[in-house]
Scaffold this motif. Structure first.
Motif, PDB file in Angstrom:
ATOM      1  N   SER A 107       0.771  -0.765   0.265  1.00  0.00           N
ATOM      2  CA  SER A 107       0.053   0.383   0.242  1.00  0.00           C
ATOM      3  C   SER A 107       1.384   1.319  -0.270  1.00  0.00           C
ATOM      4  N   PRO A 108       0.334   2.170  -0.363  1.00  0.00           N
ATOM      5  CA  PRO A 108       1.042   3.519  -0.392  1.00  0.00           C
ATOM      6  C   PRO A 108       1.327   4.102   0.904  1.00  0.00           C
ATOM      7  N   MET A 109       2.641   4.684   0.920  1.00  0.00           N
ATOM      8  CA  MET A 109       3.326   4.862   2.179  1.00  0.00           C
ATOM      9  C   MET A 109       4.320   6.349   2.159  1.00  0.00           C
ATOM     10  N   PRO A 110       3.340   7.367   1.895  1.00  0.00           N
ATOM     11  CA  PRO A 110       3.344   8.572   2.576  1.00  0.00           C
ATOM     12  C   PRO A 110       4.067   9.281   3.613  1.00  0.00           C
ATOM     13  N   GLU A 111       4.189   8.977   5.314  1.00  0.00           N
ATOM     14  CA  GLU A 111       5.030   9.153   5.426  1.00  0.00           C
ATOM     15  C   GLU A 111       6.582   8.344   4.692  1.00  0.00           C
ATOM     16  N   LEU A 112       6.874   7.934   4.379  1.00  0.00           N
ATOM     17  CA  LEU A 112       8.518   6.946   3.914  1.00  0.00           C
ATOM     18  C   LEU A 112       8.860   8.088   3.100  1.00  0.00           C
ATOM     19  N   TYR A 113       7.475   8.081   2.307  1.00  0.00           N
ATOM     20  CA  TYR A 113       7.916   9.303   0.779  1.00  0.00           C
ATOM     21  C   TYR A 113       8.710  10.548   2.173  1.00  0.00           C
ATOM     22  N   ALA A 114       7.917  10.636   2.921  1.00  0.00           N
ATOM     23  CA  ALA A 114       7.992  12.425   3.330  1.00  0.00           C
ATOM     24  C   ALA A 114       9.178  12.071   4.025  1.00  0.00           C
ATOM     25  N   GLN A 115      10.200  10.807   4.994  1.00  0.00           N
ATOM     26  CA  GLN A 115      10.233  10.805   5.331  1.00  0.00           C
ATOM     27  C   GLN A 115      11.941  10.752   4.665  1.00  0.00           C
ATOM     28  N   LEU A 116      12.143  10.088   3.821  1.00  0.00           N
ATOM     29  CA  LEU A 116      13.493   9.825   2.340  1.00  0.00           C
ATOM     30  C   LEU A 116      13.198  11.240   2.296  1.00  0.00           C
ATOM     31  N   ALA A 117      12.185  12.238   2.049  1.00  0.00           N
ATOM     32  CA  ALA A 117      12.437  13.475   1.020  1.00  0.00           C
ATOM     33  C   ALA A 117      13.903  14.275   1.685  1.00  0.00           C
ATOM     34  N   GLN A 118      13.554  14.113   3.674  1.00  0.00           N
ATOM     35  CA  GLN A 118      14.263  14.431   4.226  1.00  0.00           C
ATOM     36  C   GLN A 118      16.018  13.971   4.361  1.00  0.00           C
ATOM     37  N   THR A 119      15.870  13.032   3.765  1.00  0.00           N
ATOM     38  CA  THR A 119      17.363  12.471   4.185  1.00  0.00           C
ATOM     39  C   THR A 119      17.840  13.179   2.864  1.00  0.00           C
ATOM     40  N   PRO A 120      19.642  13.002   4.125  1.00  0.00           N
ATOM     41  CA  PRO A 120      20.474  13.663   2.681  1.00  0.00           C
ATOM     42  C   PRO A 120      21.456  12.221   2.263  1.00  0.00           C
TER      43      PRO A 120
END
Lengths: 338, 269
Positions: free
Chosen positions: A260-273
């Motif tokens: 299923s889609p994982m919006p929280e992961l996407y948001a978290q990854l976007a901030q990971t250098p």
């Protein structure tokens, strides 16, 4: 002394400059104007006997010009070349006897007569001893699968067959040096494979020095241990293929398919250098990361915390992407790599 | 001097060239037909010119018939193929492949020319024998020595014609089209060699000029010998002139090739 040795080798052409339109054409007729166009800037090159060298660069970078100078059909504007101790331009015929060449776009086979006749003509041209000729013909016919078309004339051959025949023609006289200019252009995967296997075997068995220009990065990875990249007429990288991969191919990509889609992961990854997310669809995405900074299991583990992973696969950056980055000017190989 | 191995190599090239002509059976038959029609047309044209006349320009109708046959033979021993093949190589850039071979370009082209000429010359000879059997009044020389001299002069004609063709073909290095060069060369050769009309028909000044040029060695010389307008001594002298032109054109071709290759290798193909 290296088998191919070039010092300060360069080539420039005079190019006609015409103004647009009929007026420009007429003006050029009476007052021709030329500018000097540098095709190859002074370059140094040493290739040892038995090496397999990929010589790559974007169209118009100067690859073919360099190869033409090494084969003796183009006179250098400056610098020196020596191929197996021979100056290829001054002693064109002597040099021709010790090299084999395949130019993907041209054939050296006679168009209208059976290719086996072209081969036996080469026997006389290179004065190949009968026994050597026989052994090579048998070996090449077998390895390149030529028996089905050896009695056809070149114009009846498919591109793949023609290229195999051309390759055999270039190697009949066991030349110590082989130049290949785009040998697999336009061929299907299985013929490409055959040709690469063949070149590899010839290189290993006879210690033939192979210099290859190509746009097909599979050729490079399969065949060559050394990579030379030329751009705008200058060599910008010359070193081992594995080194360039270790230094520049440090990106890894993992493709995920999730339940299923994982919006929280996407948001978290976007901030990971050091990590980059690319979304293909709601349930499919890829994460690219520096493989010296993170391990693959770290990345997978992180994703699994957010839900069910249906499937994933991993890809290393291949040489293709490295070279593309160089062509696009995104990667500077001359410096330290950063 | 040529070594045995080199000779073998050029003989091989000639052999492949012969095979190539044979590969085109249909085109070969069509050429054969076209040549026959051409020969017939010229024959009837001259028949018309001779109607009501005994002698034209010092030639009787019987001599003219012989002249036409000899012209036809001498003209066709150098194959049509070789007239266009060398310039073709230069124009489509495949000359680069030739440069990658340990082969002398000029000698290789000459070997090719000889190979294909063998067949086309043989074909013309057959056609001529057919023609001659149906024609009355063709004068055949009686002595064997004339035939030997004639055969030698045909060989000489091939060498000279090759020289002209080769030099013209090399001009294609500077031009982007070959048709103009080929047609100009054919027109000049036909006129000045005596292929259109015997040189004796020319105004005095043009005949003198033509005799100073190499072209006359191609048609004029063999026809003079076959028609026995030249005795043995004169025939030998004419063959000597052929040889001179053959050698001169060969050397000129060599020099021009060296120069052309330098241009090409400096400026790129």
């Amino acid at each position: 002394m290296s088998i191919i040795e070039a010092r300060g080798l360069s080539k420039s052409f005079m190019q006609a400059v015409k103004e647009p339109g009929l007026g420009g054409a007429v003006k050029h007729l009476f007052l021709p104007r030329h500018i000097e166009k540098v095709a190859v800037k002074p370059l140094d090159l040493s290739v040892e006997a038995g090496e397999t060298v990929a010589y790559v660069g974007p169209n118009g970078a100067g690859k073919s010009t360099t190869i033409k100078m090494l084969t003796g059909i183009l006179m250098p504007s400056a610098g020196t070349v020596s191929v197996n101790g021979i100056n290829p331009y001054k002693k064109r015929m002597d040099n021709a006897a010790q090299i084999g060449a395949v130019f993907g776009q041209r054939t050296q086979l006679w168009w209208d007569i059976p290719i086996v006749e072209s081969f036996s003509l080469l026997k006389d041209i290179y004065q190949i001893p009968g026994a050597v000729y026989k052994t090579n013909m048998e070996l090449f016919t077998e390895m390149l699968g030529m028996s089905e078309f050896i009695h056809l004339s070149a114009r009846k051959l498919s591109l793949g067959q023609r290229m195999r025949a051309d390759l055999a023609a270039a190697l009949l006289h066991n030349p110590p040096i082989l130049y290949l200019d785009e040998p697999t252009i336009g061929l299907d995967v299985s013929v490409k494979q055959k040709i690469r296997e063949f070149i590899k075997q010839i290189n290993q068995e006879q210690n033939t020095t192979v210099m290859l220009t190509t746009h097909d990065l599979g050729d490079i990875e399969d065949l060559c241990k050394r990579l030379i990249i030329i751009d705008h007429g200058a060599i910008i990288y010359d070193g081992s293929l594995s080194e360039v991969k270790a230094r520049f191919a440090k990106n890894r990509v993992i493709f995920f398919q999730v339940g299923s889609p994982m919006p929280e992961l996407y948001a978290q990854l976007a901030q990971t250098p050091g990590m980059k997310l690319a979304q293909q669809s709601a349930q499919e995405f890829s994460v690219s990361f520096d493989r010296y900074e993170y391990t693959a299991s770290e990345v997978v583990g992180r994703v699994m915390r957010y839900g069910e992973v249906v499937d994933f696969r991993m890809e290393d950056t291949n040489i293709e992407q490295v070279i593309k980055a160089v062509y696009d000017g995104k990667l500077d190989l001359t410096g330290t790599g950063e | 001097m040529m070594t045995a191995a080199q000779f073998k190599m050029y003989r091989s090239i000639a052999n492949r060239s012969l095979q190539r002509v044979l590969a085109y059976r249909i085109s070969y038959i069509i050429t054969f037909l076209a040549n026959s029609i051409n020969l017939l047309a010229i024959y009837f044209l001259w028949q018309g010119i001779y109607s009501g006349r005994e002698v034209v320009g010092g030639y009787t109708w019987d001599q003219m018939k012989t002249y036409l046959l000899v012209t036809f033979l001498a003209n066709s021993v150098l194959s049509w193929y070789s007239e266009s093949a060398i310039s073709g190589k230069i124009l489509d850039g495949s000359v680069a492949v030739d440069l990658l071979k340990p082969v002398d370009f000029q000698t290789a082209r000459f070997a090719e020319t000889l190979g294909s000429s063998l067949l086309e010359g043989g074909m013309s000879t057959v056609l001529l024998i057919l023609f001659a059997t149906f024609l009355t009044g063709v004068t055949f020389p009686g002595s064997l020595s004339v035939y030997v001299l004639f055969a030698v002069s045909l060989l000489g004609a091939i060498v000279v014609k090759f020289g002209v063709v080769y030099l013209a073909a090399l001009l294609c290095f500077w031009s982007t089209g070959s048709m103009g060069i080929v047609w100009t060369r054919i027109a000049l050769t036909n006129l000045l060699s005596g292929a259109l009309v015997p040189l004796a028909f020319f105004p005095d000044w043009l005949e003198k000029l033509a005799l100073l040029l190499p072209f006359q060695a191609i048609i004029h010389t063999p026809s003079m010998i076959f028609l026995q307008q030249a005795d043995t001594g004169e025939s030998l002298r004419l063959i000597g002139i052929q040889l001179f032109w053959g050698a001169a054109l060969w050397i000129a071709g060599k020099a021009m090739w060296n120069w052309a290759v330098r241009q090409v290798t400096i400026h790129g193909g």
